[in-house]
Design a protein around this motif. Structure first.
Motif, PDB file in Angstrom:
ATOM      1  N   UNK A  35      69.798   9.875 -11.791  1.00 33.64           N
ATOM      2  CA  UNK A  35      68.981   9.426 -11.904  1.00 33.64           C
ATOM      3  C   UNK A  35      67.556   9.887 -12.879  1.00 33.64           C
ATOM      4  N   UNK A  36      67.373   9.450 -14.285  1.00 37.69           N
ATOM      5  CA  UNK A  36      66.148  10.537 -14.121  1.00 37.69           C
ATOM      6  C   UNK A  36      66.280  11.117 -15.174  1.00 37.69           C
ATOM      7  N   UNK A  37      67.979  11.347 -15.542  1.00 34.69           N
ATOM      8  CA  UNK A  37      67.970  12.355 -16.314  1.00 34.69           C
ATOM      9  C   UNK A  37      67.868  13.741 -15.765  1.00 34.69           C
ATOM     10  N   UNK A  38      68.390  13.801 -14.596  1.00 34.51           N
ATOM     11  CA  UNK A  38      67.995  14.690 -13.260  1.00 34.51           C
ATOM     12  C   UNK A  38      68.860  15.719 -13.049  1.00 34.51           C
ATOM     13  N   UNK A  39      69.934  14.981 -13.759  1.00 36.30           N
ATOM     14  CA  UNK A  39      71.469  16.207 -13.685  1.00 36.30           C
ATOM     15  C   UNK A  39      70.709  17.619 -14.527  1.00 36.30           C
ATOM     16  N   UNK A  40      70.343  17.197 -15.532  1.00 36.32           N
ATOM     17  CA  UNK A  40      69.271  17.963 -16.674  1.00 36.32           C
ATOM     18  C   UNK A  40      68.332  18.132 -16.390  1.00 36.32           C
ATOM     19  N   UNK A  41      67.438  18.220 -16.257  1.00 36.88           N
ATOM     20  CA  UNK A  41      65.738  18.307 -15.770  1.00 36.88           C
ATOM     21  C   UNK A  41      65.723  18.903 -14.262  1.00 36.88           C
ATOM     22  N   UNK A  42      66.649  18.949 -13.282  1.00 32.18           N
ATOM     23  CA  UNK A  42      66.710  19.574 -12.574  1.00 32.18           C
ATOM     24  C   UNK A  42      67.705  20.083 -12.088  1.00 32.18           C
ATOM     25  N   UNK A  43      69.215  19.561 -12.587  1.00 33.18           N
ATOM     26  CA  UNK A  43      71.063  19.721 -12.383  1.00 33.18           C
ATOM     27  C   UNK A  43      70.250  21.969 -13.593  1.00 33.18           C
ATOM     28  N   UNK A  44      70.078  21.167 -14.975  1.00 33.19           N
ATOM     29  CA  UNK A  44      70.755  22.127 -15.035  1.00 33.19           C
ATOM     30  C   UNK A  44      69.888  23.828 -14.588  1.00 33.19           C
TER      31      UNK A  44
END
Length: 341
Positions: free
Chosen positions: A189-198
């Motif tokens: 959710x919330x584009x967290x894969x990029x905001x946090x994941x990256x």
């Protein structure tokens, strides 16, 4: 002679590259769909990138954006969607060669705008080392971009020793980029894969290099971490404390992790002036390089202006904007003048 402004973190996948890759591997070769004036949808095997901005393949758009950003030179690298470490090594190697040769051709055709780095079949370290050598010595590329892990294997995997030895020998620029991020289920959710994941991926990769002793064994490696180094630069104290307190942190390194962390380099892509200042104040301007993450939506064309607005000393600003990179990439005074003409 002032150095050109050099963006070290930028991706490309032209339509010509896509077509050649489809001929080599029809089942996974990149395709574009839903194309409009601003971009389209990129599909590479099962990977879907939405949106894929037009500058990713359209050189006219890219040149216009470079001019708007005030970037003299851009270091071209593959799109992370084409790492393809999960595929059979020989196939990935063939697709790497297509991309590397295409990037080298773009550099030859536009030497005043582009430099280039390779992509490598990291699932086969011997092939990866050989392709890095070919890319640097025969194609004229300056190094390679590699993923943050190889299908779950961290970058301190002993099998990767031939790659690190070759990279150090060649003085290759190694850009580490996140891919297939950790905690996938919790970051949907919330584009967290990029905001946090990256940034998390970059942090795991860097910490593995540090605590796995790679940077002790190969102290002259030129490794740059994208996205401001993820979370690692801001948790350096925690890494040092852990090394002092926990025997498992000392298992493979003799020196404090701070020594190895200070061997790393970081791009400017923090989107936050105080974070950029922290990187410069803590690690030195010579360890910070301008990076845009072009053409993706989490990148920025404001990087050079952000550096100039950060209140740095003139020498620090000059190093970040291109001085360090120009030295690494061996740009002569004549080449620097030609780029800026």
């Amino acid at each position: 002679m002032n150095a050109p402004v050099i963006d070290v973190h930028a991706h490309i996948l032209t339509e010509e590259m896509m077509a050649r890759m489809r001929r080599e591997a029809p089942e996974i070769g990149p395709t574009l769909s839903e194309v409009d004036a601003e971009g389209g949808v990129l599909k590479v095997g099962d990977i879907v990138q939405r949106p894929f901005p037009r500058g990713g393949w359209d050189l006219d758009r890219r040149f216009a954006d470079l001019d708007h950003a005030g970037f003299d030179l851009q270091v071209l690298s593959n799109c992370p969607q084409t790492f393809l470490y999960e595929r059979e090594a020989a196939l990935t190697a063939a697709l790497c060669q297509i991309q590397n040769e295409a990037i080298a051709d773009l550099v030859r055709r536009h030497p005043s705008r582009f430099l280039g780095i390779a992509t490598l079949p990291m699932q086969d370290p011997a092939r990866a080392a050989n392709e890095l050598r070919r890319a640097v010595t025969r194609l004229g590329l300056k190094g390679a971009q590699i993923g943050s892990h190889i299908e779950g294997r961290n970058l301190d995997d002993p099998a990767l020793e031939p790659l690190w030895a070759t990279a150090e020998e060649l003085g290759a620029f190694i850009l580490i980029h996140p891919q297939k991020t950790a905690a996938g289920e919790r970051t949907k959710e919330f584009y967290l894969k990029n905001l946090i994941g990256n940034p998390l991926e970059t942090t795991i990769a860097a910490a593995s290099l540090v605590f796995g002793g790679v940077l002790e064994r190969y102290p002259d490696l030129r490794i740059c971490l994208v996205h401001g180094g993820g979370f690692l630069p801001f948790q350096t104290g925690r890494m040092i404390h852990g090394w002092k307190e926990r025997p498992e942190c000392r298992r493979l390194i003799k020196e404090s992790p701070e020594v190895s962390i200070r061997r790393l380099y970081f791009d400017t892509l923090t989107h936050f002036g105080p974070a950029l200042r922290y990187l410069t104040d803590t690690f030195g301007a010579g360890h910070v390089l301008l990076g845009s993450d072009y053409p993706f939506d989490m990148g920025t064309l404001e990087g050079a202006r952000q550096v100039r607005a950060a209140g740095l000393a003139p020498a620090e600003e000059a190093a970040i904007l291109g001085g360090t990179a120009a030295g690494w990439f061996g740009l002569s005074a004549a080449e620097r003048k030609a780029v800026r003409a």
